[in-house]
Design a protein around this motif. Structure first.
Motif, mmCIF file in Angstrom:
data_model
loop_
_atom_site.group_PDB
_atom_site.id
_atom_site.type_symbol
_atom_site.label_atom_id
_atom_site.label_comp_id
_atom_site.label_asym_id
_atom_site.label_seq_id
_atom_site.Cartn_x
_atom_site.Cartn_y
_atom_site.Cartn_z
ATOM 1 N N SER A 1 0.900 -1.281 -0.017
ATOM 2 C CA SER A 1 -0.113 0.048 0.020
ATOM 3 C C SER A 1 0.932 1.279 -0.123
ATOM 4 O O SER A 1 0.462 2.308 0.079
ATOM 5 N N GLU A 2 1.888 1.019 -0.013
ATOM 6 C CA GLU A 2 3.004 2.224 -0.132
ATOM 7 C C GLU A 2 3.470 2.678 -1.323
ATOM 8 O O GLU A 2 3.706 1.778 -2.268
ATOM 9 N N PRO A 3 3.609 3.929 -1.908
ATOM 10 C CA PRO A 3 4.230 4.484 -3.167
ATOM 11 C C PRO A 3 5.598 3.968 -3.156
ATOM 12 O O PRO A 3 6.244 4.014 -2.420
ATOM 13 N N ASN A 4 5.867 3.700 -4.565
ATOM 14 C CA ASN A 4 7.548 3.363 -4.854
ATOM 15 C C ASN A 4 8.211 4.477 -4.964
ATOM 16 O O ASN A 4 8.391 4.938 -6.080
ATOM 17 N N ILE A 5 8.739 4.779 -3.963
ATOM 18 C CA ILE A 5 9.539 6.179 -3.788
ATOM 19 C C ILE A 5 11.112 5.818 -3.754
ATOM 20 O O ILE A 5 11.401 5.154 -2.642
ATOM 21 N N GLN A 6 11.965 6.000 -4.687
ATOM 22 C CA GLN A 6 13.114 5.733 -4.471
ATOM 23 C C GLN A 6 14.159 6.698 -4.290
ATOM 24 O O GLN A 6 14.007 7.880 -5.158
ATOM 25 N N ILE A 7 14.955 6.865 -3.000
ATOM 26 C CA ILE A 7 15.725 7.959 -2.789
ATOM 27 C C ILE A 7 17.342 7.535 -2.975
ATOM 28 O O ILE A 7 17.579 6.553 -2.434
ATOM 29 N N TYR A 8 17.904 8.220 -3.914
ATOM 30 C CA TYR A 8 19.301 7.714 -4.336
ATOM 31 C C TYR A 8 20.346 8.466 -3.861
ATOM 32 O O TYR A 8 20.109 9.740 -3.844
ATOM 33 N N PHE A 9 21.341 8.143 -3.044
ATOM 34 C CA PHE A 9 22.324 9.178 -2.323
ATOM 35 C C PHE A 9 23.305 8.038 -2.015
ATOM 36 O O PHE A 9 23.417 6.965 -2.007
ATOM 37 N N SER A 10 24.609 8.722 -2.052
ATOM 38 C CA SER A 10 25.817 8.003 -1.760
ATOM 39 C C SER A 10 26.090 7.693 -0.198
ATOM 40 O O SER A 10 25.624 8.573 0.463
ATOM 41 N N ALA A 11 26.440 6.609 0.068
ATOM 42 C CA ALA A 11 26.632 6.196 1.506
ATOM 43 C C ALA A 11 27.890 6.853 2.140
ATOM 44 O O ALA A 11 29.095 5.988 2.334
ATOM 45 N N THR A 12 27.775 8.197 2.545
ATOM 46 C CA THR A 12 28.784 8.950 3.307
ATOM 47 C C THR A 12 28.640 9.172 4.390
ATOM 48 O O THR A 12 27.259 9.198 4.912
ATOM 49 N N PRO A 13 29.481 9.466 5.370
ATOM 50 C CA PRO A 13 29.371 10.040 6.869
ATOM 51 C C PRO A 13 28.286 11.271 6.745
ATOM 52 O O PRO A 13 27.475 11.253 7.693
ATOM 53 N N GLY A 14 28.541 12.053 5.844
ATOM 54 C CA GLY A 14 27.601 13.239 5.965
ATOM 55 C C GLY A 14 26.176 12.850 5.401
ATOM 56 O O GLY A 14 25.344 13.359 6.200
ATOM 57 N N ASN A 15 25.974 12.088 4.635
ATOM 58 C CA ASN A 15 24.638 11.701 4.286
ATOM 59 C C ASN A 15 23.950 10.758 5.319
ATOM 60 O O ASN A 15 22.784 11.031 5.783
#
Length: 320
Positions: free
Chosen positions: A136-150
């Motif tokens: 029941s959830e919309p398919n939302i993809q958040i792309y970002f690099s796995a850095t300490p800041g992120n």
């Protein structure tokens, strides 16, 4: 209050606390409290629904997405809770209630371990049930690099700010508003509101179980910040698991999840045993001093029209 004339003098007779009039008054008082709490839930759910459409516009930019998410959490959860609390008994009133004992440092550590391990066990149960739940959830993809800041940005947006805002709303305002009707009643109702505040069915069920654990910690310790700490650590662990999956792969994450779930089962049972030895029974709820029977409480709750509006609003958000 009734009066009778005797020898030219009016003698006032006090209404019996067990009379039908007094019983009806207590029912109306409880129904009014439930109506106000449900109205708060409707306002929060509606504002979160509006906010979700705003965050969708920033799905391509994870920085703007998390900034918008933080703003929505504050203005859709904390601000309405502060407003309702201010119109009620005051903002500070909902942070504490009378307690017979003070929780020490060792007991607080045990309660934190109890809450953390319980949330992992709850996640394991929901994962097992997810195969039977509708998507029941919309398919939302958040792309970002796995850095300490992120990672720090993700913890700030999904753990630090939500933990305080949602805890004040649910374990602060809602729980304290209903605690006089019984701590079990307040635990269940605050967990219901907490679950309905989440977007999809899976997260709502998980939030309900975790919310019940948070409420048990609040009931057992009378320390508001303790439930905030457990909530923050649980959400931080969720953010860390996302980074583990991104950096080390799904196979490593699956093994990590399996091992942590098995360890959490033993920690969860062990902390309950130790807390019980220290006369802290997290799942024990004493009889409510409020002079209403269980039947009358259910009647006062189920005859609240705003309750069904809350359930309708909360259910609609799971499938829109």
């Amino acid at each position: 209050m009734r009066g009778s004339l005797k020898g030219g003098i009016i003698i006032k007779q006090q209404e019996s606390p067990y009379s039908n009039t007094a019983l009806q008054h207590r029912r109306q008082n409880m129904r009014a409290s439930v109506n106000i709490v449900c109205l708060f839930g409707i306002v929060t759910i509606a504002m979160h629904m509006i906010g979700s459409f705003i965050t969708l516009r920033f799905a391509d930019n994870y920085v703007l997405f998390y900034i918008a998410d933080m703003a929505i959490t504050i203005f859709a959860t904390l601000v309405p809770a502060l407003a309702f609390a201010y119109m009620g008994r005051g903002v500070r009133h909902y942070l504490h209630f009378k307690s017979r004992r003070k929780t020490g440092i060792f007991d607080s550590v045990l309660l934190v371990l109890f809450g953390m391990s319980g949330c992992i066990v709850a996640n394991m149960l929901i994962t097992m049930l997810s195969h039977f739940l509708p998507v029941s959830e919309p398919n939302i993809q958040i792309y970002f690099s796995a850095t300490p800041g992120n990672f720090c940005l993700m913890v700030l947006a999904t753990a630090l700010i939500p933990s305080f805002c949602e805890e004040y709303a649910c374990r602060g305002y809602v729980y304290s508003s209903l605690s006089r009707f019984g701590h079990l009643y307040a635990c269940l109702f605050s967990s219901l509101v907490f679950g309905l505040m989440h977007n999809n069915l899976r997260s709502a069920l998980f939030a309900f179980l975790c919310g019940f654990l948070f409420a048990c910690i609040r009931k057992s310790s009378n320390i508001f910040l303790l439930s905030v700490i457990v909530h923050f650590l649980n959400n931080t662990l969720s953010a860390a698991s996302t980074f583990i999956r991104m950096t080390l792969g799904s196979d490593f994450y699956s093994n990590f999840f399996t091992i942590s779930a098995q360890v959490s089962l033993f920690v969860f049972a062990g902390t309950i045993f130790l807390l019980r030895k220290r006369s802290i029974r997290v799942f024990y709820f004493s009889k409510s001093p409020y002079p209403l029977s269980l039947r009358d409480k259910l009647l006062a709750t189920l005859t609240s029209p705003v309750l069904y509006l809350l359930l309708l609003a909360g259910t609609a958000t799971k499938f829109l």
